[in-house]
Enzyme design. Structure first.
Site, PDB file in Angstrom:
ATOM      1  CG  ASP A   1      38.346  35.495  37.708  1.00  0.00           C
ATOM      2  OD1 ASP A   1      37.736  34.413  37.712  1.00  0.00           O
ATOM      3  OD2 ASP A   1      37.811  36.579  37.422  1.00  0.00           O
TER       4      ASP A   1
ATOM      5  CG  ASP B   1      35.212  35.589  35.350  1.00  0.00           C
ATOM      6  OD1 ASP B   1      34.483  34.730  35.858  1.00  0.00           O
ATOM      7  OD2 ASP B   1      35.134  36.800  35.618  1.00  0.00           O
TER       8      ASP B   1
ATOM      9  CG  ASP C   1      36.572  40.899  36.218  1.00  0.00           C
ATOM     10  OD1 ASP C   1      36.236  39.703  36.375  1.00  0.00           O
ATOM     11  OD2 ASP C   1      35.811  41.863  36.430  1.00  0.00           O
TER      12      ASP C   1
END
Length: 749
Positions: A504, A304, A500
């Site tokens: 996700d 990410d 995080d």
């Protein structure tokens, strides 16, 4: 503390083995009975394990243990059986400790989902369960609340959409714009018209994706089982051949005793448990040993962006000031107005002032208008911080600031005094200073393909990808697209996903190994992941991958060496050179050797860290030099209009700040920091590049001083002055970035 059944089994078997040794003094029968009971105690659960494996259409190391335990009972080699029982119980206990899963609990996703909503009925508000909200209802979302359902805005507001998109900055939405469930109202209370029920809304879909991904994740075969796939039939074949050729069943039992896969049952769990312990000391908690084994094989990585590769919060990148205004003045006034605002951009402004050692001005009558900014009175002047009312008729410096913001992919926070723009603050989510170094370490560890997987815009994602050096970028990705991409990577090779945010969580659950950042990351991400980085340092990812690689190497090495030694012992037993008890003793010696080798996974050569106090000091000074760097750029921009009193004053002020503030910092680095880093970097060559940058910075400052020594700036000096100032700005930008990445990441947090 309640003992696990594995621990109780080991205690019982060890006690019977020891008691049999003492009973041997009274005669063979009492001792044999105790040892036979120990053998049987281990045999019963071992049969259960094998049955469970066979029902799942797999077989492994446990089957060979059952054959050895049953064989020793059948031929009366009770001491050998008791020794094997102790080994089996120990191995099961260690394996259980290494592979006990915490589960992929999705309670954080469910808890975050609102259970109630405020429905408007005429002039009244009623709080009802979110399940009773229907399409077409009008609901009110209060400041700080999570939007419960997908809806359309009936007024202007701002929303923190990071839970779904990962984007750190609050997003302004206008009346009529669609708003998705799961985002947080960052403005005033606002009315919405419901367009989907809670069950059909965006956030509920994210929860379902995570549940499906977790349910679809296949269990991982144990390394010991994979080795036993060929070791088991070979052992049985040798035992059968020894029995058939000699007619002595004792030889077959001796072969099975020496073939007992204790190097597999003990060495592998010991190495894995040791690796997990080492990873924990490095700041990464793994939920099971299977995750560590897979990390040791990983070849592909999906990451990410926001909050993982970047800091996850907007920072003031630069300050572009009107002629005659300094960055320090602007930051003081802006921080004074913004100090009481909870807005994420206001926090960035006050943080920038604090880092630049600028004291916030006293502001009075401060008010905030959602979506527009805040204003207050500072020193008798009305100061506004936020958006411009109109972009028409902007002065050249302001148009330059807008162009620079577009080129730098930064948002602009305008500061006006009495309605006149005085500065523009360029705000952007910054790349973590240890991100590029972490990527280099990951590639050195064996990761072959890295994908930046983000819900952010293509241009922002591409800029970050270019800075850290990833192989591929997928931007504007929804949670469904993230999980689809992770599964596609999994088809190619073992894949790790790092993230995080709530958005996700599904991808983390779908990956072979999901790793969440736990410091600022969402609880949902942490619970969906197989490993959690406890602090906010992305370089822990490289640490745990390196630990996993070495742990797996030691586990394979220990199991392989133990298996080879066991094969030699089996050959000796087949020829009658080892009776069962002697075989058990030899096997024990092999176990000790491989376990000692596996325990090496507890230790690794850690890179030497730098002098923390100096590193933190000079890193802090970098932030404090923002006004100096802003003055250099402002002086260069002022020369665009040619020579004149205003340009002359700007250049002289920049030179004064360079001499008074920047050069002492650079010289102190050269005399204090770099010598202290020499032992860490293996010699003075490690700082040569930075020292050369220092020399170039001083050369450009001296050149600037020679220009100014001749008197007021003349027209024929403008071109060279601008080249000098812009060159200095570029060198400083590169030099500071190199130092942040190369040196300051050496500091222990």
């Amino acid at each position: 503390m309640k003992l696990s059944w594995e621990a109780r089994l080991l205690i019982a078997v060890a006690s019977l083995l020891a008691a049999g040794g003492f009973a041997r003094l009274a005669g063979p029968v009492p001792a044999d009975v105790l040892w036979a009971v120990a053998d049987a105690l281990a045999l019963v659960p071992a049969v259960w394990w094998v049955a469970a494996d066979l029902r799942a259409h797999r077989w492994g190391a446990d089957l060979l243990a059952v054959l050895a335990l049953a064989g020793t009972l059948a031929v009366g080699e009770f001491l050998a059986g008791a020794i094997i029982a102790a080994m089996v119980a120990t191995g099961r206990l260690l394996e259980s400790a290494a592979q006990r899963r915490a589960g992929r609990d999705l309670s954080a996703l469910l808890e975050r989902a609102p259970s109630q909503a405020h429905r408007r009925r005429g002039h009244e508000l009623e709080t009802v369960p979110v399940g009773r909200i229907a399409v077409g209802d009008r609901v009110v979302v209060l400041p700080g609340e999570v939007v419960p359902v997908d809806a359309t805005l009936l007024g202007d507001s701002a929303f923190d959409e990071s839970a779904l998109t990962g984007e750190a900055a609050a997003v302004a939405r206008r009346s009529g714009d669609p708003v998705r469930s799961g985002v947080v109202n960052a403005g005033a209370a606002v009315d919405l018209r419901v367009t989907a029920t809670a069950e059909a809304s965006t956030y509920a879909g994210v929860v379902r994706l995570a549940e499906q991904a977790a349910a679809g994740t296949a269990p991982v075969a144990r390394l010991a089982d994979r080795i036993a796939m060929w070791f088991l039939p070979l052992s049985v074949l040798i035992a059968a051949a020894a029995w058939a050729l000699t007619g002595d069943p004792g030889r077959a039992v001796a072969v099975l005793v020496t073939a007992t896969p204790c190097p597999l049952l003990l060495a592998v769990p010991v190495a894995v448990t040791s690796g997990m312990s080492l990873a924990s000391r490095a700041g990464v908690v793994l939920k099971d040993g299977a995750a560590l084994e897979l990390l040791g094989q990983a070849r592909r990585l999906a990451m990410d962006k926001t909050g993982t590769v970047t800091e996850g919060r907007p920072e003031v990148l630069a300050v572009v000031c009107a002629p005659g205004v300094t960055a320090g003045q602007v930051l003081a006034e802006a921080a004074g107005v913004e100090r009481y605002s909870p807005h994420v951009l206001a926090t960035a402004v006050t943080r920038a002032a604090r880092r630049a050692n600028v004291v916030a001005a006293q502001a009075e009558s401060v008010t905030e208008e959602p979506g527009r900014g805040a204003h207050g009175t500072v020193g008798g002047h009305l100061v506004h911080v936020g958006k411009l009312g109109s972009a028409a008729d902007l002065p050249p410096w302001a148009r330059n600031a807008m162009r620079r913001g577009s080129l730098d992919l930064a948002s602009l926070v305008w500061v006006t005094r009495d309605g006149v723009p005085t500065a523009a603050l360029l705000v952007r989510d910054q790349v973590r200073r240890d991100a590029a170094r972490t990527l280099r370490r990951l590639r050195a560890a064996g990761l072959a393909h890295v994908v930046l997987l983000t819900g952010d815009r293509v241009d922002n994602a591409g800029e970050v990808a270019g800075l850290i050096g990833v192989d591929e970028v997928q931007a504007d990705a929804t949670p469904a697209q993230k999980i689809e991409r992770v599964r596609a990577e999994h088809e190619r090779d073992v894949t790790v996903m790092v993230g995080d945010g709530v958005n996700d969580a599904p991808a983390l659950a779908a990956a072979d190994v999901g790793i969440a950042l736990g410091s600022r990351g969402s609880t949902a991400a942490a619970q969906a992941a197989d490993a959690v980085i406890l602090d906010d340092r992305i370089d822990r990812l490289a640490d745990v991958i390196e630990i996993a690689r070495r742990t797996r190497r030691l586990a394979v090495q220990s199991a392989g060496a133990g298996t080879v030694l066991s094969l030699l012992a089996m050959a000796a037993a087949a020829f009658g050179w080892l009776v069962p008890v002697a075989g058990a003793v030899v096997q024990e010696a092999i176990d000790v050797a491989v376990i000692l080798n596996a325990l090496r996974a507890l230790h690794r050569r850690r890179p030497r860290t730098g002098p923390d106090e100096l590193l933190h000091r000079f890193s802090g000074e970098h932030a404090g030099l923002v006004p100096v760097r802003a003055a250099v750029r402002q002086a260069a921009d002022a020369l665009a209009e040619g020579a004149g009193p205003a340009a002359d004053a700007a250049v002289r002020e920049a030179h004064r700040m360079l001499v008074a503030e920047l050069l002492p910092h650079e010289r102190a680095e050269e005399s204090e920091l770099y010598p202290a880093l020499t032992p860490v970097l293996g010699g003075p060559e490690g700082t040569v590049t930075m020292s050369r940058s220092h020399a170039e910075i001083e050369r450009l400052v001296r050149r600037l001083g020679r220009h100014l020594a001749a008197g007021p700036i003349q027209p024929d000096q403008v071109d060279d002055l601008r080249a000098t100032l812009y060159g200095l700005d570029a060198v400083l930008t590169l030099h500071f970035a190199q130092e942040e990445e190369a040196y300051f990441t050496l500091a222990r947090e």
